[in-house]
Write an enzyme that holds these catalytic residues in place. Structure first.
Site, mmCIF file in Angstrom:
data_model
loop_
_atom_site.group_PDB
_atom_site.id
_atom_site.type_symbol
_atom_site.label_atom_id
_atom_site.label_comp_id
_atom_site.label_asym_id
_atom_site.label_seq_id
_atom_site.Cartn_x
_atom_site.Cartn_y
_atom_site.Cartn_z
ATOM 1 N N ASP A 129 2.825 -60.570 -23.359
ATOM 2 C CA ASP A 129 2.692 -60.237 -24.778
ATOM 3 C C ASP A 129 3.931 -59.478 -25.269
ATOM 4 O O ASP A 129 4.474 -58.621 -24.564
ATOM 5 C CB ASP A 129 1.454 -59.342 -24.933
ATOM 6 C CG ASP A 129 1.138 -58.994 -26.359
ATOM 7 O OD1 ASP A 129 0.710 -59.885 -27.100
ATOM 8 O OD2 ASP A 129 1.336 -57.817 -26.738
ATOM 9 N N GLU B 32 5.573 -64.486 -24.870
ATOM 10 C CA GLU B 32 5.712 -64.452 -26.323
ATOM 11 C C GLU B 32 7.046 -63.775 -26.604
ATOM 12 O O GLU B 32 7.227 -62.600 -26.271
ATOM 13 C CB GLU B 32 4.567 -63.638 -26.944
ATOM 14 C CG GLU B 32 4.622 -63.599 -28.445
ATOM 15 C CD GLU B 32 3.798 -62.463 -29.032
ATOM 16 O OE1 GLU B 32 3.354 -62.605 -30.176
ATOM 17 O OE2 GLU B 32 3.612 -61.417 -28.364
HETATM 18 C C1 NOJ Z 1 0.993 -60.039 -29.844
HETATM 19 C C2 NOJ Z 1 -0.417 -60.530 -29.812
HETATM 20 O O1 NOJ Z 1 -0.402 -61.926 -29.736
HETATM 21 C C3 NOJ Z 1 -1.072 -60.001 -31.063
HETATM 22 O O2 NOJ Z 1 -2.330 -60.581 -31.259
HETATM 23 C C4 NOJ Z 1 -1.159 -58.517 -30.945
HETATM 24 O O3 NOJ Z 1 -1.679 -57.969 -32.139
HETATM 25 C C5 NOJ Z 1 0.220 -57.898 -30.690
HETATM 26 N N1 NOJ Z 1 0.963 -58.625 -29.711
HETATM 27 C C6 NOJ Z 1 0.080 -56.498 -30.199
HETATM 28 O O4 NOJ Z 1 -0.351 -56.514 -28.877
#
Ligand code: NOJ
Length: 557
Positions: free
Chosen positions: A229, A293
């Site tokens: 993430d 991500e």
């Molecule tokens: C990316 C995640 O995909 C999202 O849903 C989240 O709010 C943020 N990171 C914070 O962790």
């Protein structure tokens, strides 16, 4: 022009070059790692299947629905957070990285899910959230207890700026300053997201060791990898320099948190070093995958693969979700992406996710079929989000049912992520078979028409299209492992070829709501149409694509 031939009994393509060409093609597929061949299915556990009547999905619910995944032909699941959490941000705010939240079940349930998936030949990757914890995490409780606490440096603390306010102008993605004052210890702490999600300090070696152990904890249990993430925001500028304003920002339309260019908070070189360390942990185990991500624009995505020191196997690529949906724009996006990744890199394509608006709403239901064909025929690993296969759309959320903190904190800019997180619909019964209780988010008013059971009964539905595409991809080496050969898109038709050994497959996608003529050289066998009613046709020289129709053709080699 068109000649009907009897429907094909299976989806295997011909191999005009005979047995040895087929062998070469099969060998090329066999050389790929599992995650290069896999079709990934993202599950947000809260929104998938509830079994205890609390209106929120759980692990047992996922186990209960594995037949669906198997029927579709899914190879791997990416599971959003299941960790112990106050759930202020959909579970991306953990109090314990190595415990399952009772809302979802227990560690034993998790082990059962993993065993069931593996038993059915599917892989499982977990969300890994290295950037922050919940402010309820015991590490943060210690860290904020005093400046002398040994865990003080595990988070990012700073003294007030010269005016006594926050140390600099950095903004939280979820609105307001990224700095929160801690009265007890007399300093500010940094949070890229909610103030209840303090950022870990990745410069601290003990933090990195602790996080590596989190990975090992799950790898030892047998998970097949992770989706990391927010990986581009692990480190911030040590000098705390102010981010400059984004010159393109528009006071009317740009949400306040997006009005600075994140030069000093995003994509810092140190973050890439830390990702290399995470990858080294993954590589201690055979055959695992690290996806990430990266929030990067296409021109940054290549960095996330790494060079001498590898980073991600699969930096997630949202180019299709961000593209303008027409043949010319899409061919440019696709080309820019393939050119932006290193030679050794394996591509990937994401067409849905828990932070992204559903394609069935942004490009419409008809083009959602085209998008499915595109993602499942381009070279690279496809990812889609549970519900995409039944064409789920953005579900309207009345103000009193908003859950997403993003919408609450930055209202009025269309940032709410609840609409894409509306629960999965399994049948036309109450609440779509998702729960016997009250669903935590509205289900939408088309549940009766748009659910797994109903679409399964219609062999021309989007659900069947997904299934057929996945099966065709698996049965066709050129689609799994073949080279990507761009063709010039004309006449609103996005076109490209995939080629391997003596197999050539042409994909032609009509992005317009009008019929379009497609010319081809020679003859071709139609393998699949998005309308699921033309397979087996022989095409000589040209064919008409109906409105919003995509086709896959086996060309003569
Ligand atoms: C990316 C995640 O995909 C999202 O849903 C989240 O709010 C943020 N990171 C914070 O962790």
């Amino acid at each position: 022009m068109l000649q009907k031939t009897p429907p094909r009994r299976d989806l295997r393509t011909r191999t005009p070059g005979g047995a040895s060409a087929r062998r070469n093609a099969d060998e090329a597929v066999a050389r790929l790692a599992w995650w290069q061949k896999a079709v990934f299915y993202q599950i947000a556990p809260l929104s998938f299947q509830d079994t205890d009547g609390d209106g929120k999905g759980d692990i047992n619910g996922i186990i209960q629905r594995l037949d669906h995944l198997e029927w579709l032909g899914i190879d791997a699941v990416w599971l959003c957070p299941i960790y112990s959490s106050p759930m202020l941000d959909f579970g991306y705010d953990m109090v314990d990285f190595c415990a399952v939240d009772p809302l979802f079940g227990s560690l034993a349930d998790f082990d059962r899910l993993l065993a069931e998936l593996h038993g059915r030949g599917m892989k499982l990757i977990l969300d890994f959230i290295p950037n922050h914890t919940s402010d309820q995490h015991p590490w943060f409780t210690e860290s904020r207890s005093s400046r002398e606490n040994p865990k003080r440096d595990w988070y990012v603390w700073a003294d007030p700026g010269p005016d006594g306010g926050p140390p600099n102008n950095w903004l939280s993605r979820f609105g307001g300053s990224a700095w929160e004052w801690d009265h007890g210890s007399g300093q500010y702490y940094y949070h890229a997201f909610l103030k209840e999600q303090p950022d870990l300090n990745w410069r601290n070696r003990d933090v990195r060791r602790a996080m590596a152990d989190v990975l090992r904890f799950w790898l030892d249990r047998g998970v097949d990898g992770f989706r990391v993430d927010a990986s581009a925001v692990l480190a911030e500028d040590e000098l705390l320099r102010d981010d400059p304003p984004d010159p393109k920002f528009d006071a009317e339309t740009t949400p306040p948190p997006q009005r600075l260019t994140r030069v000093f908070t995003d994509d810092r070189p140190e973050s890439l070093d830390y990702l290399e360390e995470l990858r080294a942990v993954i590589d201690e185990y055979p055959d695992r995958v690290l996806a990430g991500e990266v929030q990067g624009k296409t021109n940054r995505i290549g960095h996330f693969y790494g060079n001498d020191r590898p980073r991600f196997h699969l930096p997630l690529n949202f180019a299709l979700l961000d593209a303008k949906w027409n043949a010319v724009a899409l061919q440019a996006q696709i080309d820019a992406y393939y050119n932006a990744i290193p030679d050794h890199a394996w591509p990937d394509w994401v067409i849905g996710g828990h932070d992204k608006k559903r394609l069935a709403s942004t490009i419409g239901k008809a083009q959602a079929r085209v998008a499915a064909m595109l993602a499942l025929t381009l070279k690279g690993t496809p990812f889609f989000f549970a519900g995409d296969e039944i064409g789920m759309e953005q579900v309207p959320i009345p103000p009193d049912r908003i859950r997403d903190p993003f919408e609450r904190l930055v209202p009025g800019y269309g940032l709410n992520r609840d609409p894409e997180r509306s629960p999965m619909r399994w049948d036309s019964g109450p609440h779509g078979g998702f729960t016997t209780g009250e669903p935590y988010l509205p289900m939408g008013d088309d549940v009766e028409r748009r659910n797994v059971r109903t679409l399964k009964d219609d062999q021309r539905s989007l659900l069947w299209l997904y299934r057929r595409l996945i099966a065709l991809r698996r049965a066709t080496p050129a689609l799994t492992a073949g080279d990507h050969r761009p063709l010039r898109s004309r006449n609103d038709i996005l076109r490209f070829e995939r080629a391997l050994a003596d197999q050539r497959v042409l994909v032609a996608l009509n992005t317009s709501p009008q019929p379009r003529r497609l010319d081809i050289a020679g003859t071709a066998n139609l393998l699949l149409s998005t309308n699921l009613d033309r397979d087996g046709e022989t095409i000589r020289g040209a064919t008409m694509l109906r409105a919003d129709e995509g086709i896959i053709l086996a060309l003569d080699a």
